[in-house]
Design an enzyme around this catalytic site. Structure first.
Site, short mmCIF file in Angstrom:
data_model
loop_
_atom_site.label_atom_id
_atom_site.label_comp_id
_atom_site.label_asym_id
_atom_site.label_seq_id
_atom_site.Cartn_x
_atom_site.Cartn_y
_atom_site.Cartn_z
N PHE B 124 -45.47 -5.75 17.87
CA PHE B 124 -44.02 -5.75 17.77
C PHE B 124 -43.55 -7.17 17.53
CE2 PHE B 124 -40.28 -3.12 18.49
CZ PHE B 124 -40.81 -1.86 18.33
N GLN B 248 -27.13 -8.88 19.15
CA GLN B 248 -28.27 -8.79 18.23
C GLN B 248 -28.01 -7.88 17.05
OE1 GLN B 248 -32.25 -6.80 19.40
NE2 GLN B 248 -32.68 -8.98 19.19
N HIS B 250 -30.13 -5.98 14.30
CA HIS B 250 -31.50 -5.57 14.01
C HIS B 250 -31.69 -5.61 12.50
CE1 HIS B 250 -35.11 -3.19 13.67
NE2 HIS B 250 -35.25 -3.15 14.98
N LEU B 260 -31.19 3.19 12.85
CA LEU B 260 -32.28 2.24 13.00
C LEU B 260 -33.59 2.73 12.41
CD1 LEU B 260 -32.51 -0.54 14.45
CD2 LEU B 260 -33.94 0.69 16.07
N GLU B 263 -38.66 -1.54 14.40
CA GLU B 263 -39.56 -2.64 14.11
C GLU B 263 -41.01 -2.17 14.08
OE1 GLU B 263 -37.87 -6.19 15.90
OE2 GLU B 263 -39.82 -6.37 16.87
N ARG B 294 -36.05 -10.85 15.70
CA ARG B 294 -35.01 -10.18 14.93
C ARG B 294 -33.95 -11.10 14.38
NH1 ARG B 294 -34.59 -5.00 19.00
NH2 ARG B 294 -36.54 -4.11 18.26
N HIS B 361 -26.91 -4.00 16.99
CA HIS B 361 -27.91 -3.26 17.74
C HIS B 361 -27.81 -3.41 19.24
CE1 HIS B 361 -31.62 -1.15 18.23
NE2 HIS B 361 -32.24 -2.17 18.76
N ARG B 403 -32.86 -10.85 22.14
CA ARG B 403 -33.83 -10.00 22.84
C ARG B 403 -35.02 -9.71 21.93
NH1 ARG B 403 -34.95 -4.54 22.81
NH2 ARG B 403 -33.07 -3.85 21.76
C1 LIG Z 1 -31.67 3.15 17.73
C2 LIG Z 1 -32.13 2.28 18.86
C3 LIG Z 1 -33.49 2.03 19.03
C4 LIG Z 1 -33.94 1.23 20.08
N1 LIG Z 1 -35.29 1.01 20.23
C5 LIG Z 1 -35.72 0.28 21.27
C6 LIG Z 1 -37.12 0.09 21.49
O1 LIG Z 1 -37.97 0.59 20.77
N2 LIG Z 1 -37.50 -0.66 22.55
C7 LIG Z 1 -36.60 -1.22 23.40
O2 LIG Z 1 -37.01 -1.86 24.35
N3 LIG Z 1 -35.27 -1.03 23.22
C8 LIG Z 1 -34.82 -0.31 22.18
N4 LIG Z 1 -33.46 -0.13 22.01
C9 LIG Z 1 -32.52 -0.63 23.02
C10 LIG Z 1 -32.50 0.29 24.23
O3 LIG Z 1 -32.79 1.60 23.82
C11 LIG Z 1 -31.16 0.31 24.94
O4 LIG Z 1 -30.71 -0.99 25.13
C12 LIG Z 1 -31.30 0.98 26.29
O5 LIG Z 1 -31.86 2.26 26.13
C13 LIG Z 1 -29.99 1.07 27.03
O6 LIG Z 1 -30.17 1.88 28.18
P1 LIG Z 1 -29.02 2.02 29.27
O7 LIG Z 1 -29.57 2.91 30.32
O8 LIG Z 1 -28.55 0.68 29.65
O9 LIG Z 1 -27.80 2.72 28.50
P2 LIG Z 1 -27.67 4.11 27.71
O10 LIG Z 1 -28.96 4.81 27.53
O11 LIG Z 1 -26.86 3.81 26.51
O12 LIG Z 1 -26.84 4.99 28.70
C14 LIG Z 1 -25.49 4.75 28.97
C15 LIG Z 1 -25.04 5.79 29.97
O13 LIG Z 1 -23.77 5.42 30.47
C16 LIG Z 1 -22.92 6.53 30.47
N5 LIG Z 1 -21.54 6.04 30.38
C17 LIG Z 1 -21.03 5.17 29.48
N6 LIG Z 1 -19.72 4.95 29.74
C18 LIG Z 1 -19.43 5.69 30.83
C19 LIG Z 1 -18.24 5.90 31.58
N7 LIG Z 1 -17.09 5.31 31.27
N8 LIG Z 1 -18.28 6.75 32.64
C20 LIG Z 1 -19.44 7.38 32.96
N9 LIG Z 1 -20.59 7.22 32.28
C21 LIG Z 1 -20.57 6.38 31.23
C22 LIG Z 1 -23.38 7.40 29.33
O14 LIG Z 1 -23.05 8.74 29.56
C23 LIG Z 1 -24.89 7.18 29.38
O15 LIG Z 1 -25.47 8.10 30.28
C24 LIG Z 1 -33.01 0.66 20.95
C25 LIG Z 1 -31.65 0.90 20.79
C26 LIG Z 1 -31.20 1.69 19.74
C27 LIG Z 1 -29.74 1.89 19.56
#
Ligand SMILES: Cc1cc2nc3c(=O)[nH]c(=O)nc-3n(C[C@H](O)[C@H](O)[C@H](O)COP(=O)(O)OP(=O)(O)OC[C@H]3O[C@@H](n4cnc5c(N)ncnc54)[C@H](O)[C@@H]3O)c2cc1C
Ligand code: SF4
Ligand code: FES
Lengths: 240, 589
Positions: B124, B248, B250, B260, B263, B294, B361, B403
């Site tokens: 990666f 960031q 991507h 997306l 990578e 990135r 991203h 990141r």
């Molecule tokens: C397409 C894509 C591919 C990626 N690939 C990778 C990868 O391969 N490796 C890597 O390390 N990272 C990757 N990332 C980054 C990583 O996936 C995310 O940064 C990470 O999953 C975020 O997780 P989280 O739990 O913080 O938030 P999220 O999974 O976004 O969850 C947010 C939660 O908050 C809740 N929420 C939001 N607002 C409110 C509110 N007002 N009230 C109540 N609930 C609320 C939503 O319902 C949801 O459950 C990728 C990101 C994207 C977009």
């Protein structure tokens, strides 16, 4: 690639229902424009909501077929709005809520019965061995055995396309069986028997009449009918 | 007909509340399960969270396929973050990565396997052996749906533990209470989407895990629902936001759509080419080429485009080429992303080059926390009792100015767990706060104002303009002029937002209303981003100032804090970067 600015007209017919206003659902037609190049039904729904009528309600989040929010009946068949290409559907697109789950508003249904059925099959790895500080070993063949059913995004397209489910919403439905399959055929799991007992019950796997609607509906391309057949066989042959 | 009637208000009381059910929120919930009464409040069904969209992998120095060490991982993380990383925090993450991956396997996660049956690993961007010698296989993965498998597995474990979810409840405000001379958390106010009712959750502690805010940019890999509600509502209540200027981009988003293409596509051998077919990354990063971090790859792509070597009708893209990879290999390792290309571009990635462009991203910045997820409200490390954050909405800071790929899935499980554990400890030794009546008043009047609004401004128009301006003026390349102009735009849009009218006045699944409220948070955070970026007169990581192209360690080796006062004026302050294990050096790859 055509120029991004090229637009096409879409006649979008949506089955609408507002519990605060309507006694029963009714159809409404929106004339919207979307980009000619590979637009999807979700784009047309957004065009209707953002530029014509903000009261139109539908769930969506990822917009590329991975979160499972927007299964709906599109031109008569279940699909994800964010994956159904307008160019495959033609200039007239009809959209209604998935069937078999209680309708709440417009394209929004109550998903709770669906998730209750999912929870009923013990959808989590059960293994009482102390694994220690390393991973459990699993061969690539063992891993491949249940790969297909790990793809499920719980969108309910399969379950709500099933004629048996429409007639009897007590049936656990294809999605729950898919998620049971995912663990029954995982070499690390020890609770296959319990799950098969649950699915051997009246509302379980034997309700399936192999209509194949579910496999066609699955936006993740999971061989749903095959998974159900494998679970049936596991029950019959008394296990694995 | 319940139109315009008084809003129903319900009251709940919990030891702990978790806001969000993506990877970070679910991991925290597993940790508090059985320890304290916890409510998990989420605006989406847990399995709809955007963690499920993550593709490529999660790094940990397991050394299953080649020699590796957590210390090399740490070095890469610090260097990748352009030395703005708090090194002790990154050390925690890289050390605990190994246990975190093993624990996910024990939870049932179906990782791809080596021939020996161990967890397989792949290359990666930015991850190297022995401090930059060559790319290393460190990313643990499950095809190209690693995030999906993490989200499903954590949700499954929550089902097993009977976690108490409030699905499709949207948190819109937080309440603090006076406790002697200091303040502490009192609870949150949530809006129930199905009924329009308000719910006050009195709670000893609240952990925010509400994800990112990438929807402020036009081309974005983020879900429609990633609108920064959590950071936004805390910011309005005076909690500072850290390092907001570091966002960031991507390198490989599907042209125009931003979807997306992981990578992992380059980790598995994919190559970036300009209109001449040249593998241009050889010029920008001779050692690791297409697998540079990135920020560097995104800038290289933008540079190729600006210098006239782009592809596509407007020459504003470059190609990602997978056509030389064996077809079976593509099907086995990259099935989902190649399907996205077929669906949304109508191309066959096994033969056609794929037009891509940088896509918004990941927010490196956010709610400032320490390594236990406690929210830190000033440069001196003062914590707000009872307030926690983890995941993308938080800034620990383990990602610094940029990141590395795979470090976010790692961040959410490591710090979700640590935050949950710290919160469970906190509530065991504290009382329920005294929460006065009427804390929902602010939310109620915001909703009523929104429904009564007759200014005629449209949410969709304001959001489109915001996304366009931010993309054009505050994305991969920035300058004093572009940021000044962006700030004026955002402030004008904020005024227009005050005059928004919505069509839907109902109580049932009124997304017209929630989209309007979400736009408010996006606008506030966009302003925080632009103001932070305008002040930082250097280039570091994802923050590239064309008018200040060099990194300036003498003046800018520090974290930004931006605070909004009650009268909406902003103040900037700074705090030191922690750790000196690695001295800053020039970032060459
Ligand atoms: C397409 C894509 C591919 C990626 N690939 C990778 C990868 O391969 N490796 C890597 O390390 N990272 C990757 N990332 C980054 C990583 O996936 C995310 O940064 C990470 O999953 C975020 O997780 P989280 O739990 O913080 O938030 P999220 O999974 O976004 O969850 C947010 C939660 O908050 C809740 N929420 C939001 N607002 C409110 C509110 N007002 N009230 C109540 N609930 C609320 C939503 O319902 C949801 O459950 C990728 C990101 C994207 C977009
Ligand atoms: S099996 Fe397919 S159709 Fe059924 S819920 Fe899962 S992803 Fe949806
Ligand atoms: S919006 Fe996520 S699957 Fe369609």
């Amino acid at each position: 690639m055509p120029e991004a600015a090229d637009m096409v007209d879409v006649e979008l017919r949506v089955k609408r229902y507002d519990p605060e206003r309507d006694n029963k659902p009714h159809w409404q037609t929106f004339h919207v424009q979307v980009k000619a190049f590979r637009s999807v039904v979700l784009d047309a729904l957004h065009a209707a909501k953002w530029h014509h009528d903000g009261t139109l309600s539908f769930r969506r989040s990822c917009a590329h077929g991975v979160c499972g929010s927007d299964a709906m009946v599109i031109n008569g068949a279940n699909d994800l709005a964010c994956q159904a290409l307008i160019e495959d559907l033609g200039p007239v697109v009809t959209v209604e809520a998935i069937r078999g789950l209680p309708l709440i508003k417009d394209l929004v249904v109550d998903m709770e019965p669906f998730f209750a059925q999912y929870r009923a099959v013990l959808p989590y790895l059960i293994n009482s061995d102390e694994p220690g500080y390393r991973e459990r070993l699993q061969s690539t063949e063992e891993r491949a055995r249940y790969d297909d059913t790990t793809k499920c995004i719980l969108c309910a397209a399969c379950t709500t396309s099933c004629p048996v489910y429409w007639g009897n919403t007590g049936y656990v439905g294809p999605a729950a069986i898919v998620n049971a399959h995912r663990f029954v055929f995982d070499s690390r799991d020890e609770a296959a028997e319990q799950r098969l007992d649950i699915l051997n019950h009246r509302s379980g796997v034997w309700r399936c009449r192999t209509a194949f609607n579910c496999s066609e509906a699955c936006p993740r391309g999971i061989k749903v009918t095959q998974a159900i057949e494998e679970v049936k066989r596991a029950i019959l042959l008394d296990r694995l | 007909m319940r139109r315009f009637e008084a809003v129903n208000v319900h009251h709940h009381s919990y030891d702990a509340v978790i806001v969000g059910a993506g990877g970070a929120g679910l991991r925290a919930a597993i940790e508090t399960a059985g320890k304290c009464r916890t409510a998990v409040i989420t605006k989406l069904y847990p399995t709809r969270s955007h963690t499920g969209a993550a593709q490529g992998g999660m790094c940990a120095a397991l050394a299953n396929v080649e020699e590796d060490s957590w210390e090399w991982h740490l070095f890469d993380t610090v260097k990748g973050g352009d030395y703005l990383v708090d090194q002790p925090a990154a050390e925690v993450m890289c050390r605990e990565a190994i246990d975190a991956v093993i624990e996910l396997e024990h939870f049932g996660l179906p990782f791809n396997r080596t021939p020996e049956g161990r967890i397989d690993q792949r290359r990666f961007g930015g991850h190297t052996r022995n401090h930059g010698e060559a790319p290393v296989m460190r990313a643990c993965y499950s095809a190209d749906r690693t995030g999906h498998m993490i989200l499903q597995t954590l949700f499954q474990q929550c089902v097993a533990r009977d976690v108490n979810f409030f699905n499709e409840f949207q948190v819109l405000d937080i309440a603090f209470v006076q406790d002697g001379t200091s303040r502490r958390v009192g609870g949150v106010v949530a809006y129930e989407q199905a009924t329009g009712d308000l719910h006050v959750f009195r709670s000893k502690a609240v952990l925010f895990a509400s994800g990112g805010f990438g929807k402020m940019f036009r081309v974005s890999s983020n879900a429609h629902t990633l609108t920064g509600d959590g950071p936004g509502l805390l910011y309005r209540r005076g909690i500072p936001m850290q390092d907001m200027e570091f966002f960031q981009f991507h390198p490989t988003g599907i042209y125009k759509l931003g979807i997306l293409l992981s990578e992992a596509a380059r980790g598995e051998g994919g190559i970036l080419r300009n209109r001449d077919g040249e593998r241009f990354m050889e010029r920008y990063a001779p050692t690791v080429k297409d697998l540079a971090p990135r920020d560097m790859v995104a800038r290289a792509i933008q540079t190729e485009i600006l210098e006239g070597r782009g592809v596509g009708p407007d020459q504003d893209a470059v190609h990602l080429d997978l056509s030389h990879l064996p077809p079976e290999f593509i099907d086995a390792k990259l099935p989902d992303i190649t399907d996205f290309v077929r669906t949304y571009l109508g191309l066959e990635p096994k033969v056609d080059p794929i037009p891509i462009q940088p896509t918004a991203h990941y927010a490196m910045g956010g709610i400032p926390t320490n390594v236990d997820g406690e929210v830190v409200v000033d440069a001196g490390g003062t914590v707000m009792p009872g307030l926690y954050a983890a995941g993308e909405c938080a800034c620990v800071s383990v990602h610094g100015a940029n990141r590395l790929g795979t470090n976010s899935l790692l961040d959410i499980v490591v710090f979700g767990k640590r935050g949950g554990r710290a919160m469970a400890g906190f509530v065991a030794s504290s009382d329920l706060p005294d929460l006065a009546g009427g804390v929902e008043g602010d939310v109620r009047s915001r909703i009523e104002r929104m429904k009564a609004g007759s200014g005629g401004e449209s949410v969709a128009d304001i959001r489109d303009t915001l996304q366009n301006e931010m993309m054009d003026k505050a994305s991969v390349f920035r300058s004093a002029d572009s940021l000044r102009s962006a700030l004026a735009d955002v402030q004008e849009l904020r005024q227009r937002w005050d005059r928004v009218s919505i069509d839907d006045k109902g109580e049932t699944f009124n997304y017209d209303l929630t989209e309007a409220l979400e736009l408010g948070y996006l606008l506030d955070l966009a302003e925080a981003l632009v103001v932070s970026a305008a002040a930082r007169t250097e280039s570091r990581g994802a923050h590239m100032r064309v008018d200040h192209p060099g990194r300036d360690d003498a003046n800018w080796m520090k974290h930004t804090l931006v605070t909004r006062a009650a009268d909406a004026t902003l103040a900037l302050s700074y705090k030191p970067v922690l750790g000196d294990r690695y001295e800053p050096m020039e970032r060459k790859y």
